[in-house]
Write a protein that holds these residues in place. Structure first.
Motif, PDB file in Angstrom:
ATOM      1  N   GLY A 273       0.835  -1.199   0.000  1.00 32.16           N
ATOM      2  CA  GLY A 273       0.000   0.000   0.000  1.00 32.16           C
ATOM      3  C   GLY A 273       0.867   1.245   0.000  1.00 32.16           C
ATOM      4  N   SER A 274       0.500   2.220   0.811  1.00 30.56           N
ATOM      5  CA  SER A 274       1.275   3.470   0.874  1.00 30.56           C
ATOM      6  C   SER A 274       2.199   3.512   2.084  1.00 30.56           C
ATOM      7  N   ASP A 275       2.304   2.402   2.800  1.00 25.59           N
ATOM      8  CA  ASP A 275       3.140   2.357   4.003  1.00 25.59           C
ATOM      9  C   ASP A 275       4.609   2.136   3.633  1.00 25.59           C
ATOM     10  N   ARG A 276       5.195   3.103   2.914  1.00 26.61           N
ATOM     11  CA  ARG A 276       6.591   3.024   2.494  1.00 26.61           C
ATOM     12  C   ARG A 276       7.074   4.409   2.109  1.00 26.61           C
ATOM     13  N   GLN A 277       8.387   4.525   2.001  1.00 29.25           N
ATOM     14  CA  GLN A 277       8.947   5.842   1.740  1.00 29.25           C
ATOM     15  C   GLN A 277       8.574   6.372   0.368  1.00 29.25           C
ATOM     16  N   PHE A 415       9.779 -10.110  -3.582  1.00 30.32           N
ATOM     17  CA  PHE A 415       9.161  -8.800  -3.365  1.00 30.32           C
ATOM     18  C   PHE A 415       9.329  -7.952  -4.628  1.00 30.32           C
ATOM     19  N   GLY A 416       8.229  -7.375  -5.078  1.00 28.73           N
ATOM     20  CA  GLY A 416       8.264  -6.632  -6.327  1.00 28.73           C
ATOM     21  C   GLY A 416       8.261  -5.137  -6.131  1.00 28.73           C
ATOM     22  N   VAL A 417       8.925  -4.443  -7.058  1.00 26.72           N
ATOM     23  CA  VAL A 417       8.833  -2.988  -7.095  1.00 26.72           C
ATOM     24  C   VAL A 417       7.358  -2.623  -7.253  1.00 26.72           C
ATOM     25  N   GLY A 418       6.885  -1.709  -6.442  1.00 31.25           N
ATOM     26  CA  GLY A 418       5.469  -1.392  -6.440  1.00 31.25           C
ATOM     27  C   GLY A 418       4.726  -2.039  -5.297  1.00 31.25           C
ATOM     28  N   GLY A 419       5.435  -2.905  -4.534  1.00 33.58           N
ATOM     29  CA  GLY A 419       4.881  -3.350  -3.272  1.00 33.58           C
ATOM     30  C   GLY A 419       4.195  -4.681  -3.226  1.00 33.58           C
ATOM     31  N   THR A 420       4.154  -5.471  -4.307  1.00 32.92           N
ATOM     32  CA  THR A 420       3.518  -6.785  -4.231  1.00 32.92           C
ATOM     33  C   THR A 420       4.501  -7.786  -3.641  1.00 32.92           C
ATOM     34  N   ASN A 421       4.155  -8.332  -2.487  1.00 30.30           N
ATOM     35  CA  ASN A 421       5.006  -9.267  -1.752  1.00 30.30           C
ATOM     36  C   ASN A 421       4.413 -10.671  -1.835  1.00 30.30           C
ATOM     37  N   ALA A 422       5.294 -11.664  -1.980  1.00 29.31           N
ATOM     38  CA  ALA A 422       4.835 -13.061  -2.045  1.00 29.31           C
ATOM     39  C   ALA A 422       5.737 -13.918  -1.176  1.00 29.31           C
TER      40      ALA A 422
END
Length: 857
Positions: A273-277, A415-422
């Motif tokens: 989501g938006s919980d990142r720098q 972990f992908g750029v844009g925040g999709t984590n697997a």
């Protein structure tokens, strides 16, 4: 440490890959165990040889390192029925994935039985960089290129060329794509949307085998070395590769004897989501939560996780966040037991969309083999890692699994750029001991082998012989099952019947060329009937009833009919049934030309007449039998036969679809009185009654039928107790398909349309054939060549439609063109439309128009 959700467990039954330094899973594992890495810098001469311009390779920030895979420019287009011209412009990512999808299904033992089944395809790829470097297509080819260039075509191509009927889904979550497709494939299996799933990802960095430009403050390493979780970490190094796994519910895999590499217990995917720098920055909370979700889904005690294959990009920003997320997840679960961390990227580079597949396959091998390879290029841990007391440590040397008393579990992150984590959780599978060949009573097996060309066949034959010599831990039944179900049946075939692997190894030394498919003809002569061996009668219930028939003539008739029926049940469709004497009534009954009871009575009377003649009895009895045959046939006249009936008694053939006359069967009966010279079966006919003497002879007949094109029901033939074992994969025949000329940055000129023929009267057929040569990329085209056999399909036909319109000012419906199917047929269409030019002139579009919307695809 028990698994709480065993009913949701998914087996990894097949794997295939091509990574830097490794063209398959076994060399990949060997490289990892040796601590090898394939990110060595190229020298000036090497860069120049690879077409890197001098001003680029000597420019500021250029790093001459790349994790490249071999054979990106090669592809076996003929294997997949793809026209050479289409293969030349196809994204090499698609080409690599197609071949590895076949190898993965072979490893799973399903390549020969996946067609037309609910096999899902879940895959992703990087951008089509190759398409950007290709010459601009001419107007006629433009619509085809626009349709086929898209990355999302990848799963659709796989489903089409392998005839898979499950969901076909393209996925791209950037660097986490590889594990995201695994998660979605697993969910589809659990939901019952498919029975088997192919999950994989591919990425090819272009220009290939070139370096990159490392910009200040970017993510690429300026030194060309990837140091995961290390104080010296300066960035990542790009690489190329493809990995595919085959997934199936564990219960089904166990039931059917599939070879299980590991078990997939849990998966999870989320987004920061938006919980990142920033948009491109990772998040501790997001990564922590996806780890916790996957563990909860798996139902595995987190203390059982002995190894984590991390994302580990070697970047100063990403690595500390990943370690912090792992540490926080374990703290929340109250876990501090030892757990090794590894990252394969330091060995092969960051494979972008395929990165998660490289990590997953490595982790599967770790739990399967009980060994954790070293993570290369890690020396001094990150100061910010703060792993003390967490139990986590970066594994820097090859070591056995820490705890041999408990089942092995591992986890994999992407972990992908844009925040999709697997995140996925996998576990060890302990198979039951495999039975080996013994000196006891071993039933013979059919061991089939096939290829598209004779060269590929002999390569495969030699590889199989070597594999059997090197690996004694297989049974003949398991090898037979793997060859029968695990390989796609191709055009050229041979099959052997053997009881032991040593016997098969001797047979494999025979260098006789394989057999091409051809008409299937079987000869039925009841005069050669024998009582089947009990081993055969016990395995074929239909024969058992025939064996017990009290009358010899009736027994022979029923044996022949049961034998033909069993072959039909196995999948054999005979083109011609050749028969002699009473056997002609068997053939007629099986082909549907005579009622079974009528045919049995006719056969019995035939044999009764023969007995009277041979014993010198009263010939009036023969006349009575003949009269009874005539009355029976007139009361129950013949009907059209489903197969051609070749009478060896009369020397004539009744074509399929035609009804034999009553007189035909009366003439056959007459031959029983005066048995003259009979026509011999054709050299290519099989002997049905001779094959009924033993199980081995019966298998030899079935093998003969398979060699000539019959697709057999192997399970019916062998039973279902055998298991899949590791055997050599298909040796694709590499052909260069590379439409970029010179250095990869160069742009070639577009292909020109065929030049107009000289003179006022054009040779329409010659022009059509030249168009075929251009759009299909084949050097020789015959007037009666089949469009589909040369790799044509509707999109390629659309190019032909456009070129014919440009050349002849005619508009041909795509369906009509496909129905024509040959250059002769297409030329005839053009000629007819030109003769009606006034009628069609109002429908003709300008040559340069985009015609995509006018084609019915």
């Amino acid at each position: 440490m028990s698994v709480q959700n065993s009913d949701r467990a998914i087996a990894v039954i097949g794997m295939a890959c091509r990574f830097p330094g490794a063209r398959d899973v076994d060399p990949y594992w060997s490289n990892l165990l040796e601590g090898a890495h394939f990110l060595d810098p190229l020298d000036e001469a090497g860069l120049a040889a690879r077409g890197v311009p001098r001003d680029r390779r000597t420019g500021e920030g250029y790093v001459g390192v790349s994790g490249a895979v071999d054979g990106v420019e090669h592809f076996d287009s003929a294997f997949f029925g793809i026209a050479p011209a289409e293969a030349d412009t196809m994204d090499p990512q698609h080409r690599l994935f197609l071949e590895e999808a076949v190898h993965a299904l072979e490893d799973a033992g399903w390549a020969g039985r996946a067609a037309q089944r609910r096999v899902g395809v879940f895959c992703g790829s990087g951008e089509n960089r190759y398409g950007r470097l290709l010459p601009e297509p001419d107007a006629a080819a433009g619509s085809h290129r626009r349709m086929s260039d898209g990355p999302a075509m990848l799963p659709l191509r796989v489903s089409y060329h392998l005839d898979l009927r499950g969901p076909s889904i393209f996925v791209n979550s950037l660097c986490s794509t590889g594990l995201t497709v695994v998660h979605l494939a697993r969910q589809s299996l659990l939901a019952g949307n498919c029975d088997i799933a192919l999950a994989g990802a591919v990425s090819v960095q272009l220009p290939h085998e070139h370096g990159y430009v490392a910009q200040e403050s970017a993510v690429l390493s300026p030194e060309g070395t990837l140091h995961p979780f290390d104080r010296a970490a300066s960035g990542t190094v790009p690489g190329s590769g493809v990995g595919v796994v085959v997934l199936r519910p564990l219960a089904a895999a166990l039931r059917d004897g599939d070879r299980i590499h590991a078990v997939l217990h849990g998966t999870a995917v989320n987004n920061d989501g938006s919980d990142r720098q920033s948009f491109a920055a990772p998040s501790v909370a997001g990564q922590r939560d996806v780890i916790l979700a996957a563990l909860a889904d798996a139902g595995v005690d987190p203390r059982a996780i002995g190894y984590v294959e991390a994302h580990g990009t070697g970047t100063p920003l990403g690595d500390p966040i990943e370690l912090a997320a792992l540490r926080e997840a374990r703290e929340r679960l109250g876990v501090d037991t030892p757990c090794a961390i590894g990252a394969v990227k330091s060995s092969i580079g960051h494979l972008d969309t395929a990165a998660g597949m490289a990590g997953l396959i490595k982790a599967v091998l770790c739990v399967r083999e009980g060994v954790i390879p070293a993570t290369v290029n890690h020396r001094v841990p990150l100061p910010s890692a703060a792993l003390e007391g967490s139990g986590l440590y970066v594994n820097t040397e090859r070591r056995p699994w820490p705890d041999h008393e408990q089942p092995r579990y591992a986890a994999v992150s992407a972990f992908g750029v844009g925040g999709t984590n697997a995140h996925v959780v996998i576990g060890q599978h302990t198979p039951a001991p495999a039975p080996g060949d013994t000196d006891g009573d071993i039933p013979p097996q059919i061991l089939p082998l096939s290829a598209r060309t004779a060269e590929a066949f002999h390569d495969l034959r030699a590889s199989l012989a070597d594999a059997l010599a090197a690996g004694p831990d297989r049974s003949c039944a398991d090898v037979a099952r793997t060859l029968q179900d695990g390989r796609m049946p191709r055009e050229l075939r041979r099959a052997w019947v053997a009881s032991t692997l040593s016997e098969l190894a001797a047979l494999l030394k025979d260098e006789t060329d394989p057999v091409a498919a051809g008409p299937l003809e079987v000869a039925v002569d009841l005069g050669t009937a024998v009582r089947p061996d009990p081993s055969l009668a016990n395995r074929v219930p239909a024969l058992r009833a025939a064996v017990d028939h009290p009358d010899a003539a009736g027994r022979a008739f029923l044996l022949g009919l049961a034998g033909l029926g069993e072959l039909a049940a196995l999948g054999v469709r005979f083109t011609t049934l050749s028969a002699h004497g009473a056997g002609e009534y068997v053939a007629a009954a099986f082909a549907g030309a005579l009622d079974h009871d009528v045919a049995l009575r006719c056969a019995a009377r035939y044999e009764a007449i023969r007995a009277v003649v041979q014993d010198g009895g009263d010939l009036s009895a023969c006349e009575q039998h003949l009269a009874a045959v005539a009355d029976d046939l007139r009361e129950h006249p013949p009907t059209p036969a489903e197969s051609a009936l070749r009478s060896l008694s009369l020397g004539e053939t009744v074509p399929a679809g035609c009804a034999p006359s009553v007189d035909h069967f009366l003439d056959v009966a007459q031959t029983s009185v005066m048995d003259g010279a009979q026509t011999t079966p054709s050299a290519g006919a099989a002997d049905l009654m001779g094959a009924l003497s033993s199980w081995e002879d019966w298998l030899a007949l079935a093998a003969w039928c398979w060699e000539r094109g019959a697709d057999l029901d192997w399970t019916r033939l062998r039973g279902g107790s055998a298991r899949t074992v590791d055997l050599p994969r298909y040796p694709f025949e590499a052909r260069r398909h590379w439409a970029i000329t010179g250095p990869a940055e160069a742009v070639a000129k577009p292909l020109a349309s065929p030049a107009p023929a000289a003179g006022a009267e054009e040779d329409v057929l010659a022009v059509v054939m030249e168009i075929w040569r251009t759009v299909l990329g084949v050097p020789d085209v015959e007037p009666d060549a089949d469009f589909f056999d040369l790799g044509g399909h509707s999109l390629v036909a659309a190019q032909i439609v456009a070129r014919l319109r440009e050349r002849f000012d005619v508009r041909i419906p795509l369906g009509d063109l496909l129905d024509a199917a040959t250059p002769e047929g297409m030329a005839e269409l053009v000629t007819e439309l030109r003769a009606s030019a006034d009628l069609y002139s109002t429908l003709t579009e300008s040559p340069g128009a985009d015609t995509t919307g006018s084609f019915e695809l």
